[in-house]
Design an enzyme around this catalytic site. Structure first.
Site, PDB file in Angstrom:
ATOM      1  N   HIS A 469       0.846  -1.356  -0.042  1.00 35.50           N
ATOM      2  CA  HIS A 469       0.088   0.123   0.062  1.00 35.50           C
ATOM      3  C   HIS A 469       0.829   1.248   0.240  1.00 35.50           C
ATOM      4  CE1 HIS A 469      -3.571   2.373   1.407  1.00 35.50           C
ATOM      5  NE2 HIS A 469      -2.575   3.198   1.761  1.00 35.50           N
ATOM      6  N   GLU A 470       1.877   1.218   1.000  1.00 32.29           N
ATOM      7  CA  GLU A 470       2.459   2.417   1.009  1.00 32.29           C
ATOM      8  C   GLU A 470       3.561   2.760  -0.142  1.00 32.29           C
ATOM      9  OE1 GLU A 470       1.783   4.645   3.164  1.00 32.29           O
ATOM     10  OE2 GLU A 470       0.564   3.368   4.370  1.00 32.29           O
ATOM     11  N   HIS A 473       1.688   4.205  -2.917  1.00 41.12           N
ATOM     12  CA  HIS A 473       1.940   5.719  -2.745  1.00 41.12           C
ATOM     13  C   HIS A 473       2.863   6.488  -3.323  1.00 41.12           C
ATOM     14  CE1 HIS A 473      -1.923   6.557  -0.696  1.00 41.12           C
ATOM     15  NE2 HIS A 473      -1.500   5.892   0.690  1.00 41.12           N
ATOM     16  N   HIS A 476       3.272   6.813  -7.082  1.00 40.29           N
ATOM     17  CA  HIS A 476       2.272   7.646  -7.370  1.00 40.29           C
ATOM     18  C   HIS A 476       3.397   9.098  -7.297  1.00 40.29           C
ATOM     19  CE1 HIS A 476      -1.863   9.798  -7.048  1.00 40.29           C
ATOM     20  NE2 HIS A 476      -1.102   9.936  -8.305  1.00 40.29           N
TER      21      HIS A 476
END
Length: 685
Positions: A469-470, A473, A476
């Site tokens: 998940h991190e 980020h 992105h």
């Protein structure tokens, strides 16, 4: 003002010397940067400076970026290596930083120059990204109070000052309350059921303080180990209660966040009304995808209605199992994780501890990097940089041709002076200045158990998902192709879309072709057996109804407390939360639970009136991932399109436009309902 000598916060041409930054560097660096920024702004305000991109916006961005980068370094250190001296330096300088940004957002001469540029012939010749920078700036001037009379501008500035200090106090209270708790256990018998690595970590914590036995703390890895595995019910109850009461009236008065919350809410309401909004929720939604609080509440209530039958089924099953197998006739909040783990073992034939042995952290990292390299045509390599703690590592991301694209710090392990949770933040954004391209740098932070002895940290599958998940980020931020800082990477992305890449990447944690390369048994090195993977997959939606309702509960509370709550009225925050739980929750916590007092996402983070974005973006993420399911989960062509249409464009265009460019249509909830095992509810409606 003369530049301070040998101040590591002022070295922008090289990687930040985090190992050299001390509290004594903070004030001199910030005073110098604030003076320089103020001087530059005064020059840019003048009539002789043309309202153009090169003459006006670029120098403004340069001076403010340096200040922002230096402060970001201080903020980050304050989160990961908190100390009394650093905290004091941070708090002393926070008002100055807040005043600068508030003043910038209210500056009528800068606002007028942006407006002049937006109405000029040059505007139409600018790239779409540059036009969006200007449009966002005009919006942010209005939200900052630039159109208000001077008296009201002063009120806005005073509110912003106090809110910054209150959010910091909230965070400090939570950290201190977490750090100060210790339960000393003499006998291993009292910790029966806990995993060997959790016992070793508890023993190591005691040894570091010169004591025998075991030290139990509220740091996330230790807390979850107790709640999920400890057989002694009184131990689970004690640790649960200590965690639930953190930073509340049950502890030291100076660490009670109750009044802090009320003051934050009162000030947010006052701020919103000064700016012409009926509630803080309305103000918060202006730069987001969702349009009104009612739209968000409708979305959450609809999802709650779909999830509730599944949650009730989950709870009935759990209570029946607890009675028959564990002799727990009155299932309580501190029993839920323990009973669920036992039920999962019985129902699906595996334990989380068995799974963890296949996820040693070095193997997980290697597998994650290989996946990203394959999907997005990059290379991830170890790199060198000064760091703030010996456990921190540094990496670089290159194109397949060897071009540097980005770098990132990886800080994985829990420690006493580190904020809880997991997060990604930007240390530096991609930006072009003249002919020079500045590449992005990210902070990636988790709170996993540290290695003990020769054994690496073992991750649960949930923790593996957190890491993915991190990293989503991070991608992105790091794989952006946009070169205008305010819309580069995660900048300028609607907050309720910023979770799309992170939740998207989580899906790969459930793919066999991925997991067989991410796993390796801690003793034998053998990958996860296919049979065990099939058992995990069968259990994927185990208690998905309960988990979905829990997230909806948080999202509803957040939106209601910011749209339909009077902080000065007779109703308490606790009563509002209780009413949400009456409406949504099926397993209610005990009356002493003060979850809101450590709900840092909305009281000390960026999620105020925005926590719903986890579920909102989950719809987008699941639907985006469905395209990979349709075209091949590891299809590099699909990965290339995702990189180009989602990751690469950052905030340079609306998130919905980026999604539709990738998916070819409007988003649909079908994939999310299918992934969570609730698709039947959709068909039945």
């Amino acid at each position: 003002m003369n530049k301070p000598l040998d101040n590591p916060l002022l070295e922008f041409a090289r990687l930040t010397r985090f190992d050299a930054i001390g509290p004594e560097h903070v004030k001199p660096a910030l005073d110098y940067l604030l003076a320089g920024a103020t001087e530059t702004i005064a020059r840019l305000e003048g009539p002789h400076v043309r309202a153009s991109w090169n003459d006006f916006i670029e120098p403004l961005e340069t001076t403010t970026e340096r200040l922002a980068r230096a402060w970001k370094a201080v903020e980050h250190l304050n989160s990961v290596v908190d100390s009394p001296a650093l905290r004091e330096a941070y708090n002393q300088n926070l008002p100055k930083i807040t005043a600068f940004w508030t003043g910038l957002a209210q500056n009528p001469r800068l606002f007028e120059k942006y407006r002049t540029l937006a109405q000029s012939a040059e505007f139409e010749r600018l790239s779409a990204a540059k036009r969006r920078v200007i449009e966002h700036a005009l919006r942010d001037f209005e939200l900052g109070g630039a159109l208000l009379p001077s008296e009201q501008q002063a009120q806005v500035a005073a509110i912003q000052q106090e809110l910054a200090l209150l959010s910091q106090r909230f965070s400090e209270n939570e950290l201190d309350a977490t750090k100060d708790y210790a339960l000393w256990i003499d006998s291993e018998e009292h910790l029966k059921g806990m995993p060997p690595e959790a016992l070793a970590a508890a023993r190591l914590r005691a040894e570091r303080e010169g004591r025998q036995g075991y030290k139990i703390t509220l740091e996330t890895p230790c807390y979850l180990s107790v709640m999920q595995f400890a057989e002694r019910r009184t131990l689970r109850s004690a640790v649960y209660e200590a965690n639930a009461k953190r930073a509340s009236e049950f502890g030291p008065a100076q660490r009670d966040n109750t009044r802090v919350i009320l003051r934050i809410l009162s000030l947010r309401t006052e701020l919103a009304r000064l700016l012409g909004f009926a509630s803080f929720a309305e103000l918060s939604l202006v730069p987001k995808m969702a349009e009104t609080p009612e739209q968000v509440l409708g979305f959450l209530k609809d999802l709650a209605e779909r999830a509730r039958p599944y949650a009730l089924r989950d709870l009935r099953q759990l209570r029946a199992f607890a009675r028959s197998a564990l002799h727990i006739n009155d299932l309580e909040a501190w029993d839920a994780l323990y009973a669920a783990e036992k039920l999962r073992q019985q129902s699906f034939g595996f334990s989380e501890q068995e799974v963890k042995e296949y996820f040693p952290e070095p193997r997980v990292l290697s597998g994650l990097f290989n996946l990203v390299e394959r999907l997005f045509a990059v290379q991830i390599k170890p790199d060198q940089a000064p760091v703030w703690h010996p456990d921190v590592r540094f990496y670089r991301i290159e194109s397949r041709q060897g071009e540097l694209l980005a770098q990132f710090y990886l800080d994985l392990y829990s420690r006493p002076n580190k904020r809880s949770g997991a997060w990604m933040d930007d240390a530096r954004a991609r930006r072009r200045v003249g002919s020079r391209l500045q590449t992005p740098i990210a902070f990636l932070t988790c709170n996993f158990s540290e290695p003990v002895g020769n054994q690496p940290s073992l991750l649960s599958h949930d923790q593996v998902t957190t890491l993915f998940h991190e990293f989503g980020h991070g991608l992105h931020h790091m794989l952006t192709q946009v070169e205008e800082l305010p819309v580069s990477g995660i900048h300028g992305v609607e907050w309720d879309a910023v979770e799309l890449p992170s939740q998207f990447l989580e899906n790969f944690c459930w793919e066999w072709d991925v997991l067989k390369h991410v796993t390796g048994h801690v003793s034998t090195g053998q990958p996860l057996p296919r049979a065990l993977f099939d058992q995990m997959l069968a259990a994927r939606n185990f208690h998905a109804g309960l988990q979905t309702l829990r997230q909806i509960e948080y999202g509803l509370f957040d939106m209601l407390v910011h749209s339909d709550f009077d902080a000065q009225g007779p109703r308490s925050v606790q009563e509002l939360l209780d009413s949400v739980r009456e409406r949504v929750a099926v397993l209610k916590p005990p009356a002493y639970n003060r979850f809101q007092n450590h709900f840092s996402h909305i009281f000390a983070g960026g999620y105020a009136a925005g926590y719903y974005s986890y579920k909102w973006a989950e719809v987008l993420a699941a639907d985006a991932y469905a395209k990979f399911e349709e075209e091949g989960v590891l299809n590099p062509d699909t990965g290339s399109r995702f990189r180009d249409e989602i990751l690469g464009v950052g905030g340079s265009r609306p998130a919905l436009e980026s999604f539709k460019s990738f998916r070819g249509r409007e988003p649909s909830m079908d994939a999310l309902l299918r992934h969570t095992g609730m698709a039947e509810a959709r068909r039945a409606r």
